[in-house]
Design an enzyme around this catalytic site. Sequence first.
Site, PDB file in Angstrom:
ATOM      1  N   ASP A 169      30.111  40.577  39.437  1.00 22.09           N
ATOM      2  CA  ASP A 169      30.958  40.238  38.299  1.00 22.09           C
ATOM      3  C   ASP A 169      30.572  38.813  37.881  1.00 22.09           C
ATOM      4  OD1 ASP A 169      33.240  40.201  36.501  1.00 22.09           O
ATOM      5  OD2 ASP A 169      34.163  38.885  37.987  1.00 22.09           O
TER       6      ASP A 169
ATOM      7  N   ASP B 181      36.052  39.550  42.119  1.00 20.87           N
ATOM      8  CA  ASP B 181      37.254  38.867  42.613  1.00 20.87           C
ATOM      9  C   ASP B 181      38.513  39.213  41.832  1.00 20.87           C
ATOM     10  OD1 ASP B 181      36.774  37.499  40.223  1.00 20.87           O
ATOM     11  OD2 ASP B 181      37.555  35.608  41.022  1.00 20.87           O
TER      12      ASP B 181
ATOM     13  N   ASP C  53      37.916  44.311  38.782  1.00 18.97           N
ATOM     14  CA  ASP C  53      36.754  44.657  39.598  1.00 18.97           C
ATOM     15  C   ASP C  53      37.072  45.720  40.653  1.00 18.97           C
ATOM     16  OD1 ASP C  53      35.143  42.722  38.332  1.00 18.97           O
ATOM     17  OD2 ASP C  53      35.959  41.152  39.625  1.00 18.97           O
TER      18      ASP C  53
END
Length: 642
Positions: free
Chosen positions: A339, A528, A532
Site C-alpha cells: 500500500d 496498515d 487494506d
Amino acid sequence: MTAACCAAEAPTRPIVPGEEIETAPAWWRDPALLPSVISGAFLLGGFAFGFAGQALIATILESIALLAGAWTFVPGALRGVARGKIGVSLLMTIAAVGAVALGHVAEAAALAFLFSLAEALEDRAMDRAKAGLRELLSLVPQTARVMHGEEVHTVPVANLRENDRLIIGAGDRIATDGVIVEGQSHIDTSAVTGESIPVAAAAGDEVAAGTVNGSGSLVVRATADGRDNSLTQIVALVEQAHARKGSRARLADRIARPLVMISLIAAAFVAVFGFIIGDPWTWVERALIVLVAASPCALAIAVPVTVISAIGSASKFGIVIKSGAAFERFGAVEQVAFDKTGTLTNGHPEVAEVRTAGEITEAQVVAWAAAVEATSTHPLAEAIAAAAPAAPAAADIIEEAGHGIRGTVQGTAVRVGSPRWINPGGLSADAEELAEAGMTVVVVEADGEVAGLIGARDELRSEAKETIAMLAEEGVNTIMLTGDNRRTAQAIAAAAGIDEVRAEQLPADKAAAIAGLNEGRPTAMVGDGINDAPALATATVGIAMGATGSAAAVESADIALTGRDLRLIPAALAHARRGRKIMTVNIALSLATVLALFPIAVFGVLNLAGVVLVHELVEIIVILNGVRAARVGRKYRGIAAQ
C-alpha cells in the site's frame, strides 16, 4: 516431542505479566539431564568391568544404566498406550525389553541412555526457543504506582485495570498500554518496536506496555488490563504460532504417524520370517533393530524446533509471525505488494516545494497560505500550517467547499486553493511540473495576483528506497497498490524503485489484484489501513504495519511489524527463507536416515547399539540445525539490533 511425536502437544501455561521468568539452568545443573548422566556413567562402568572380565558386576551396572535411562520414556509410553496413542517411545520400550529378553542387556542400556539423552537435549532446545519469547515479558515491571484520588498505591501489574491512572517517573518502564493525561517526555520504544530514537510524547499520546519513559514525569490512563495488553498479546500470538502447522510440518506429521505403525508391522514380519526359516532368535533380534531403525524420531522434531526457534527470534526484533504456516508461506514469497499511504509514505502530507512569482519570497508565500489555513482541518492545510508555525493571524476567513479558502492577512487579501479554482497564470508550467512530480499543487493569490505555488505530498519513508533495493537483491518483485491518482502513484513508485504500479484501486480492487498476483507467484501484501484488510487476507502472506496500523489490518494479517522500519520486511523474508531451507534439510536428513538404516537393519549389518547410536546422533544433528533458525542473517543483523 520425540517420545510422543504423534500426540498433541500440551497447552502452554498462561503467562502472568510481571512474574519472574524462569530461565533454563546451565546444562551441568539441569535436573532433566540427571537420568541420562546417571545412565551414561553406569553404562561406562559396565563396559569397563566387562572388558575386565567381571561379567556379573558389568551386568548389574548395565541394568542400573538401563533403568535410569528407561525411566525417562517408558512410563510415558505406557500412558500413551493406555490412551490409545502409539509413539516412538513405545518402539524404544519394545526394543529395550526385547533386547533384555535376548540377553543383550548392554545393548538395551545403550539404547535407553542414548534415547533419554536425545529426549533431554530436545526438550532443552525447545524450552530454550520458547524462553527467548517469554523473556519479552520481563520488559513489564512487577509493580506499578496507581493514583486513587489523592493517594498513590503500589500494586502488582497483574492487578492493573482499564482506566487506572498510573504515575510514571523518569526512567520508569510502562506497565500496560495507556494514554498520557498529564506531563510530557520522550518514550524509548526500542525494546518493543526496534526504533532506536526516542519519540516525543505529551498529553493525548498513546504509550505501549514495555516502553521506557524519559526524563519527564507522566500520568497515564490505562487503556488495557495488566494481563492483557499489546505486549502480552504479542507473546500469546507467537506462543500459539507453532500450533498452526505449515505444509512442511504437516508433511513431517503425515510421514511420522504411519511410520510408527509401519515399524511395528515390519518388525513383526521380520520376526515371523525367522520362525518360518527356523532361525527365530537371530531374526527376532533383527526385528528389534528394524523397530529402532524405522522409528521417525528425528522426523518428528525436524520442523517444530525450527519453527519455534525462528518465530521466537523474529519477535525480538519487531516481527510477530502469527503461525508456523505463515512462517513457511512467507519463506516461499516471490513478490511483495505495498500500500502507499502510511506504508511506503509517512502517512501525512508535507510541503515539498514552493515556487514564487516576481520578487515574492518562498517564506512569504507559505506564511500567507498558513495564515488563512490555520483554522482548517484539511490535511493539506495542516501541512502548510506546519511549514510556517509563526504565520500571522488572518481575518475574515471564508472557506469555499471543494475549492479553497480566502481571508485577510495584515491587510492583504489572500486566496489559497487548487489550480481549478485559481488559475496559476504565468506559473502554469510550474504547476504542471510539480504535479508530474507527484505533488498536490496549491495556488496562493495575494490581492488578486498569483503569488506562488505550494507543492505538497506524502513523502516516502526515509528507508523505503533502501527496502525496495534489499528486496530486489533477494530476487523479489515489488508492486504498489494505491487509491491515489496514477500520476502521483507513478512518481512515488519511481522514487522508491518499485517495479509495478496499480493506481486508483478501491479495497475490492486491491483484493482482486492480490488474488491475480497469487495465481502467478506467492505474494505478500504490506498495508496498515482498514481498506487494506481484504487484500491482506487474500495474500499468500499479509503483513500489517502494527505500530500504527488499524485493528482490522492487524487482525487480517499473518505477520505484524511492531516497529515502523520497512527494512524489517526484507530482513524477515530472508529469515523465513533460511528457516524454510533448514526445515527442508532436516526432513531430508531424517528420511534418508530411516531409508538407509532399514535395509542395514534387515540384513544385520549393524547391531542394536550401532543403529541406536546412528539414529540418536542424527536426531541431535537435526535439533542443533533447527536451533540455528533463531540466528538472524549477518546481512540484516544491524537492522534487527536497532
